[in-house]
Design an enzyme around this catalytic site. Structure first.
Site, PDB file in Angstrom:
ATOM      1  N   HIS A   1     -20.601   6.920   4.430  1.00 44.57           N
ATOM      2  CA  HIS A   1     -19.432   7.701   4.816  1.00 44.57           C
ATOM      3  C   HIS A   1     -18.153   6.863   4.790  1.00 44.57           C
ATOM      4  O   HIS A   1     -17.073   7.393   4.542  1.00 44.57           O
ATOM      5  CB  HIS A   1     -19.636   8.305   6.202  1.00 44.57           C
ATOM      6  CG  HIS A   1     -20.519   9.513   6.209  1.00 44.57           C
ATOM      7  ND1 HIS A   1     -20.101  10.742   6.680  1.00 44.57           N
ATOM      8  CD2 HIS A   1     -21.797   9.686   5.786  1.00 44.57           C
ATOM      9  CE1 HIS A   1     -21.094  11.620   6.551  1.00 44.57           C
ATOM     10  NE2 HIS A   1     -22.135  10.991   6.024  1.00 44.57           N
TER      11      HIS A   1
ATOM     12  N   PRO B   1     -19.530  15.134   0.052  1.00 39.74           N
ATOM     13  CA  PRO B   1     -20.438  16.145  -0.492  1.00 39.74           C
ATOM     14  C   PRO B   1     -20.956  17.071   0.608  1.00 39.74           C
ATOM     15  O   PRO B   1     -21.022  16.680   1.775  1.00 39.74           O
ATOM     16  CB  PRO B   1     -21.581  15.313  -1.085  1.00 39.74           C
ATOM     17  CG  PRO B   1     -21.006  13.963  -1.304  1.00 39.74           C
ATOM     18  CD  PRO B   1     -20.013  13.762  -0.197  1.00 39.74           C
TER      19      PRO B   1
END
Length: 318
Positions: free
Chosen positions: A70, A167
């Site tokens: 992340h 995503p």
């Protein structure tokens, strides 16, 4: 991988992602022996600290690994995910990052404290490099590959909610490839990195809509998940070996037992099925490709002394 996010965010937004790719100068500064004379015991210190964190919490390892994904996917590998801004405008408070668990952040903070407790290392090692090392330790200490980590990143100074585009759990193969190609990663890299879902868990809200409605999900698995979510709020991403880093994730996909839609699509789509099948039968190749993909991911958006710093507190720019 970084799929564990809220599907409410517009999927089309990924087309407009602006990713700061690694510059030639930044590439040159990354090397495995970067801290050899600066903090020679760095890797041993981080290894010991992460081991202790993982002993205290079964979530710590998977959560630290997910932090690396992340962080690097937003603004590059600069520890901007760790920043806590007083105005509440920071990456970790974006809804797409609410799946990140506190033990992951604490693992990094504890490792940073352990490093800075060594007088030779104090305030000389970036939080970004500690995240990269902690991710490697989470993998290797869970039975996965041990690999050399390139180091020499500087920490970023900026973290905003609006910069977070990741995503989604309902992405198809084209959307996944579009996102990861923006990071300089191939389809093979993406499939290998998705194998990180051999560790960790997902909240039921990320996959409940698939239960009983998605024909690609095994019916027995759907019934199992229905029972699981009736009694708790999460399920393991790899129910076969939830605490071990191995290739069971790919075997699960072959049997229609991928937890997230963005996982199962890797087998459903014939363009990626061959790679899934190969990793399911060849764990050594998966480990090799995963290692290479992690190294490539670790080069994304690296900051230098010109546009970064070595944070004293990972939560606050200096």
């Amino acid at each position: 991988m970084a799929h564990m996010i809220r599907s409410s965010f517009l999927a089309a937004a990924v087309v407009f992602v602006v990713v700061v790719l690694l510059s030639p100068f930044a590439a040159a500064q990354l090397r495995t022996g970067y801290y050899a004379s600066i903090c020679p015991n760095l890797e041993a210190i981080v290894r010991s600290s992460v081991k202790q964190s993982m002993a205290q919490s079964q979530i710590a390892g998977p959560a630290a690994l997910r932090l690396f994904f992340h962080d690097c996917a937003v603004r590059g590998c600069d520890a901007s995910i760790m920043i806590v801004n007083s105005n509440s405008d920071d990456e970790w408070r974006n809804p797409d990052n609410q799946s990140l668990k506190p033990p992951g952040f604490q693992t990094i903070l504890d490792a940073k404290a352990a490093v800075d407790n060594d007088p030779q290392c104090r305030y000389k090692v970036s939080c970004a490099d500690i995240i990269a090392l902690a991710a490697r330790e989470a993998v290797s200490q869970s039975g996965g590959p041990y690999y050399q980590v390139e180091l020499g990143r500087y920490d970023g100074r900026i973290s905003t909610k609006s910069s977070v585009v990741l995503p989604h759990v309902d992405f198809n193969l084209d959307q996944l490839n579009s996102f990861f190609s923006g990071l300089g990663l191939s389809q093979t890299d993406m499939i290998a990195l998705s194998g990180g879902h051999t560790l960790g868990a997902a909240d039921c809200t990320f996959f409940q809509n698939r239960i009983g409605t998605d024909p690609t999900m095994d019916s027995g698995f759907a019934a199992q998940l229905r029972n699981t979510c009736a009694g708790q709020t999460f399920a393991f991403l790899d129910g076969a070996t939830p605490g071990g880093f191995d290739n069971s994730y790919y075997k699960n996909l072959q049997g229609g037992r991928g937890l997230l839609g963005s996982d199962q699509v890797l087998y459903t789509d014939l363009r990626s099925r061959g790679t899934v099948d190969y990793y399911a039968s060849n764990p050594g190749t998966f480990f090799y490709d995963f290692t290479n993909a992690m190294i490539k991911l670790g080069r994304v958006g690296v900051k230098t002394a010109a546009n970064g710093e070595i944070r004293r507190d990972c939560r606050t720019p200096n």
